[in-house]
Design an enzyme around this catalytic site. Structure first.
Site, PDB file in Angstrom:
ATOM      1  N   SER A   1     -86.159  37.118 -72.295  1.00  0.00           N
ATOM      2  CA  SER A   1     -86.419  36.422 -71.332  1.00  0.00           C
ATOM      3  C   SER A   1     -87.606  36.311 -70.540  1.00  0.00           C
ATOM      4  CB  SER A   1     -85.072  36.662 -70.230  1.00  0.00           C
ATOM      5  OG  SER A   1     -84.066  36.093 -70.819  1.00  0.00           O
TER       6      SER A   1
ATOM      7  N   HIS B   1     -84.337  33.716 -63.709  1.00  0.00           N
ATOM      8  CA  HIS B   1     -83.349  34.832 -63.723  1.00  0.00           C
ATOM      9  C   HIS B   1     -83.680  36.132 -64.117  1.00  0.00           C
ATOM     10  CE1 HIS B   1     -83.282  34.188 -68.081  1.00  0.00           C
ATOM     11  NE2 HIS B   1     -82.797  35.423 -68.134  1.00  0.00           N
TER      12      HIS B   1
ATOM     13  N   ASP C   1     -85.704  27.304 -64.098  1.00  0.00           N
ATOM     14  CA  ASP C   1     -85.683  28.844 -64.587  1.00  0.00           C
ATOM     15  C   ASP C   1     -87.012  29.603 -64.917  1.00  0.00           C
ATOM     16  OD1 ASP C   1     -84.357  31.231 -65.008  1.00  0.00           O
ATOM     17  OD2 ASP C   1     -83.888  30.884 -67.021  1.00  0.00           O
TER      18      ASP C   1
END
Length: 515
Positions: free
Chosen positions: A256, A145, A175
């Site tokens: 992230s 993402h 992911d």
């Protein structure tokens, strides 16, 4: 605990990439000497921890920080998109962009908000996240993402050197993404064996949260094997693998893709998500285990695609009281909650069915790993490749048995394939279902197929096609089945023109280069 966590799922949000400007300057710390032949294909030593007195813990944190910070990078995602903010995407806009808005108007099933549209300048990133250098020749692991939708990816090292990165591959189901920059002699992190971590052990999260470069936070491993439903529920995963490491080390937007490390500075996970009512840290963070992340990037590097083995069962998580209650109501059964995964059916060409497993069996162990819930089964099988053999222990009518299952891919194959060996629809990233003649008549169409399972980052996705859009023509030729799509594009090279209809009935013709 399972039901409590389920209630919090609407608030489980991916650690969205931060749109804030990176500030501060960090110089390289000393990094332990690494041999060139190590890289990410070799395991690091098992996790170990020093004595728990204050001095030892402090020393361990300093060592881990000095090892980790130089190997963690900032990733800037540049893309053409619109924004309601004054020239750059806000963090909430970025959340909307990836997963919709659960806090009001634009959430799943809600009424979409209308926003004034403004183009984000091409020289300004739409968002920023983190990544981890995993080999001295410039391979970098991050989240899917973080890189999604990018037409340019910039990597900035902790010493402020900047590079344009090549996106080697992505996997929405975990992911995870793999990038490459052209450089040598870079500091990097070794993968630890994440199976050896224990709840209560120290962990450090390193990344670039809220635009603050090279931030280190400390906490403990709070839980293992967490499935929070975020990849399949809100992301683009078609067969998600969720068995997250949970930590209370502070993780915020921008973390992230960053590193979760042990006190030796070894990589035990890739920070991916937070659980929060606000989108910011409130005590829960989640990381993809290092063993799974390593397998994904090895597959991408070697084969160009992820090699995913499947057991071939449809199942029910017996540890989830809500799932069990719903199943009992629907099937008028009286299953009891407990430990294990209950087999409710089989897919086509199922390896499990061929090995003698039957509906109603309860899977309790894969090889030497206990299966207490679906998250355990997900990572035990999802971390293996087609053709791998696993020992499956199951309970039938109270009697325990073990059988050997050969895992298969989604098409029933038992061998690995390279990207070049994929079918046309696998290469462009979507499946297609025929339209009924009645639908064509009602909407004035002479041809058409419905797009399904559109993969994030695929060629089809890049031109704006999503699930349930109708493809009318490809290269000027009508399509009425997936076979038509395969026939038109088989061995085709060059630019592909796709004519399609969106959910409002608007017709578009857009193109991409056949991979």
């Amino acid at each position: 605990m399972k039901s409590t966590l389920k209630k919090l799922l609407p608030f489980a949000v991916v650690g969205v990439i931060s749109g804030a400007t990176t500030v501060g300057t960090i110089q390289y710390f000393g990094h332990p000497t690494n041999n060139e032949d190590q890289g990410y294909f070799k395991s690091a030593s098992n996790v170990s921890f020093a004595g728990m007195n204050t001095g030892a813990v402090g020393d361990d944190f300093v060592k881990a920080a000095k090892t980790t910070v130089p190997a963690v990078v900032t990733i800037k995602n540049y893309q053409s998109r619109t924004s309601s903010s004054g020239g750059r995407a806000s963090e909430q806009d970025l959340f909307d962009f990836f997963f919709g808005d659960p806090f009001g108007g634009g959430g799943r099933g809600g009424q979409q908000r209308q926003k004034p549209q403004q183009q984000v300048p091409d020289n300004m990133p739409s968002g920023m996240g983190s990544g981890v250098i995993i080999s001295p020749d410039g391979y970098i692991i991050s989240n899917n993402h973080v890189v999604a939708g990018a037409n340019k990816l910039e990597v900035v090292l902790s010493n402020k050197k900047s590079y344009i990165a090549t996106l080697v591959g992505t996997d929405p189901n975990t992911d995870i993404s793999l990038l490459k920059i052209e450089e040598k002699g870079l500091p990097y992190l070794n993968f630890a064996n994440s199976d050896n971590i224990e709840v209560g052990q120290w962990a450090l999260a390193v990344g670039n949260p809220l635009g603050l470069n090279s931030t280190v936070t400390a906490g403990i491993i709070s839980a293992k094997g967490r499935g929070i439903g975020i990849l399949g529920g809100q992301g683009k995963a078609t067969n998600p693998i969720e068995s997250f490491i949970q930590t209370d080390a502070a993780i915020n937007p921008g973390n992230s893709g960053g590193a979760l490390v042990n006190t030796n500075g070894e990589l035990i996970g890739i920070n991916s998500a937070i659980q929060s009512t606000t989108g910011y840290y409130q005590g829960y963070g989640f990381a993809v285990p290092a063993n799974l992340a390593r397998k994904i990037v090895e597959d991408i590097k070697k084969f160009g695609i992820v090699q995913r083995g499947f057991l071939g069962v449809q199942s029910l998580d017996l540890s989830d009281d809500m799932q069990v209650a719903a199943y009992n109501k629907q099937k008028k059964t009286n299953l009891k909650t407990g430990s294990g995964v209950y087999v409710t059916g089989f897919g086509d060409k199922s390896g499990a069915e061929d090995a003698g497993i039957k509906m109603g069996d309860i899977i309790t162990k894969i090889d030497n790993s206990a299966i207490t819930d679906f998250a355990d089964l997900s990572i035990a099988i999802g971390s293996k490749r087609p053709g791998d053999k696993v020992q499956v222990t199951y309970s039938r009518n109270g009697k325990e048995s073990t059988t050997t299952v050969t895992l298969r891919d989604q098409k029933g194959g038992t061998s690995t394939r390279t990207k070049e060996e994929l079918s046309v629809t696998e290469k462009i990233g979507a499946d297609f279902e025929p339209l009924s003649e009645k639908f064509k008549t009602d909407y004035g169409l002479n041809s058409g197929v419905v797009a399904k399972n559109v993969s994030e980052g695929s060629e089809i996705a890049k031109i704006g096609l999503v699930d349930n859009y109708i493809v009318v023509e490809i290269n000027g030729k009508p399509v009425n089945s997936q076979k038509d799509v395969e026939r038109i594009l088989d061995k085709y090279q060059g630019n592909v023109q796709v004519k399609f209809v969106d959910e409002y009935g608007r017709m578009y013709t857009k193109g991409f280069k056949m991979p």
